[in-house]
Design an enzyme around this catalytic site. Sequence first.
Site, PDB file in Angstrom:
ATOM      1  N   GLN A  47      -4.277  -1.897   9.745  1.00  0.00           N
ATOM      2  CA  GLN A  47      -4.206  -3.198   9.081  1.00  0.00           C
ATOM      3  C   GLN A  47      -4.838  -4.287   9.947  1.00  0.00           C
ATOM      4  O   GLN A  47      -4.482  -4.460  11.099  1.00  0.00           O
ATOM      5  CB  GLN A  47      -2.735  -3.537   8.753  1.00  0.00           C
ATOM      6  CG  GLN A  47      -2.558  -4.802   7.944  1.00  0.00           C
ATOM      7  CD  GLN A  47      -3.194  -4.764   6.563  1.00  0.00           C
ATOM      8  OE1 GLN A  47      -3.070  -3.790   5.833  1.00  0.00           O
ATOM      9  NE2 GLN A  47      -3.905  -5.822   6.199  1.00  0.00           N
ATOM     10  N   ASP A 101     -11.156   3.186   4.490  1.00  0.00           N
ATOM     11  CA  ASP A 101     -11.471   1.767   4.237  1.00  0.00           C
ATOM     12  C   ASP A 101     -12.816   1.375   4.852  1.00  0.00           C
ATOM     13  O   ASP A 101     -13.089   0.184   5.038  1.00  0.00           O
ATOM     14  CB  ASP A 101     -10.337   0.865   4.765  1.00  0.00           C
ATOM     15  CG  ASP A 101     -10.390  -0.535   4.151  1.00  0.00           C
ATOM     16  OD1 ASP A 101     -11.038  -0.699   3.087  1.00  0.00           O
ATOM     17  OD2 ASP A 101      -9.800  -1.461   4.724  1.00  0.00           O
ATOM     18  N   LYS A 133       0.836  -1.205   0.000  1.00  0.00           N
ATOM     19  CA  LYS A 133       0.000   0.000   0.000  1.00  0.00           C
ATOM     20  C   LYS A 133       0.873   1.258   0.000  1.00  0.00           C
ATOM     21  O   LYS A 133       0.607   2.204  -0.738  1.00  0.00           O
ATOM     22  CB  LYS A 133      -0.953  -0.024   1.205  1.00  0.00           C
ATOM     23  CG  LYS A 133      -2.063  -1.056   1.021  1.00  0.00           C
ATOM     24  CD  LYS A 133      -2.767  -1.432   2.322  1.00  0.00           C
ATOM     25  CE  LYS A 133      -3.734  -2.585   2.061  1.00  0.00           C
ATOM     26  NZ  LYS A 133      -4.261  -3.193   3.296  1.00  0.00           N
TER      27      LYS A 133
END
Length: 284
Positions: free
Chosen positions: A97, A120, A53
Site C-alpha cells: 500500500q 498492481d 481490498k
Amino acid sequence: MNPLILDGTVVAQAIKDHLKERIEALSEKGIVPCLATILVGNNPASETYVKMKGNACRRIGMKSIRIELPEETSTQELINAIEELNKDDSVHGILLQHPVPSHIDERQAFEAIAIKKDVDGVTSAGYGQTALGFGEFPSCTPAAIMSIINFYKIPLEGKHAVVVGRSPILGKPVSALLLNENATVTTCHSKTVNLPEILKLADIVVAAVGKPEFIKGEWLKEGAAVLDAGYNKGNIGDVDYESCYKAASAITPVPGGVGPVTIATLLKHTVESAERTSQLEVTL
Ligand code: NAP
C-alpha cells in the site's frame, strides 16, 4: 444534452460476475486465489483502502492475507517481508500500500515484488511491459480506466487523449495504455504551460492530478469524455464535476466511477495470476 454517466459500479460488477466462474474453476483444481496486502505504519486512509481490498477478496471467494508492519520498519525489513510472500506459493498477488513512511525507499521495496505477483504494476518491469503491450499486469487504476472506456465503447483510435498527471502508477501507465490503443496522447504535469489550451484539444481527458476539482468545465472541448481518477478527502474528484458535466459527452462520477473498477481490477489480476500458476502446474 446531458452527458452519459460512466458508472463504475456497473463495470465493476460485470468484471466480478465474470471472475466468479473463474474462481470456481480454480477451486476445482484446489486453488484459491490469494492477495497479500502489506501496510506499513498507521495512515488511516491506507488502513481503509487495505481493509476494502481484503473485504472485496472475501466477498468474491478469494483469500486475502494482511501483513501489518510498524511505522519504524526499515526498507530491508520491508523487503524481507515481500521476499517471504514471493516464496509462498499460496500467494498469487502482492500489494504494497502506497505511500509508505518517508524513511523507507519505496521504489526499492516495489522492485522486490516478484514480477508474476506484481498485480498492481508497480515494478519497473511491470511498467515496461505495460508500455510495450505484453506480459504481466498494468497498474490497476490505469487498467480500470481502460475497462471503463472499453465497456462504454468510447472511441480511441485517432482521438486526442490528454492525461493530466504523470505519476508512475497512474499518469504514465495510462498514457502508455491509451497510446497502445492508437490514441494520440499528451501527458501534462505541474510544469506544463497553458494546460487549459491543451485540454481544449482533448477528445478524452484523464484527470490524475490529486487536486480537488482542479479541471474546470470551461477548459474542455464540447463533447469530451472525462475520466476522473482523482479521489480526494470528502469523496471529491480531480475535476469540477458540475462545470465539466455541462461540457462533457461522458463523465465518471466520484465516488462510483474509477474507484470500484480499480478494486475489481485488482481482484481480476490476482485471479489471472492464480490461473497462470495453475497452468504451470498442469504442464510441468
Ligand atoms: P501524484 O503521485 O501526486 O501525481 C500527481 C500528478 O499531477 C503529478 O504528475 C503532478 O506533476 C501532476 N500535477 C500536480 N499539479 C499539477 C498542475 N497544477 N497541473 C498539471 N499537473 C499537475 O498522484 P497519483 O498517485 O497519480 O494520484 C492522482 C489522483 O488519483 C489522486 O487524487 C489520487 O487520490 C487518485 N488515485 C485514485 C485511485 C483510484 O483507485 N481511483 C488510485 C490511485 C490514485 P509533477 O509530476 O510535475 O509533480
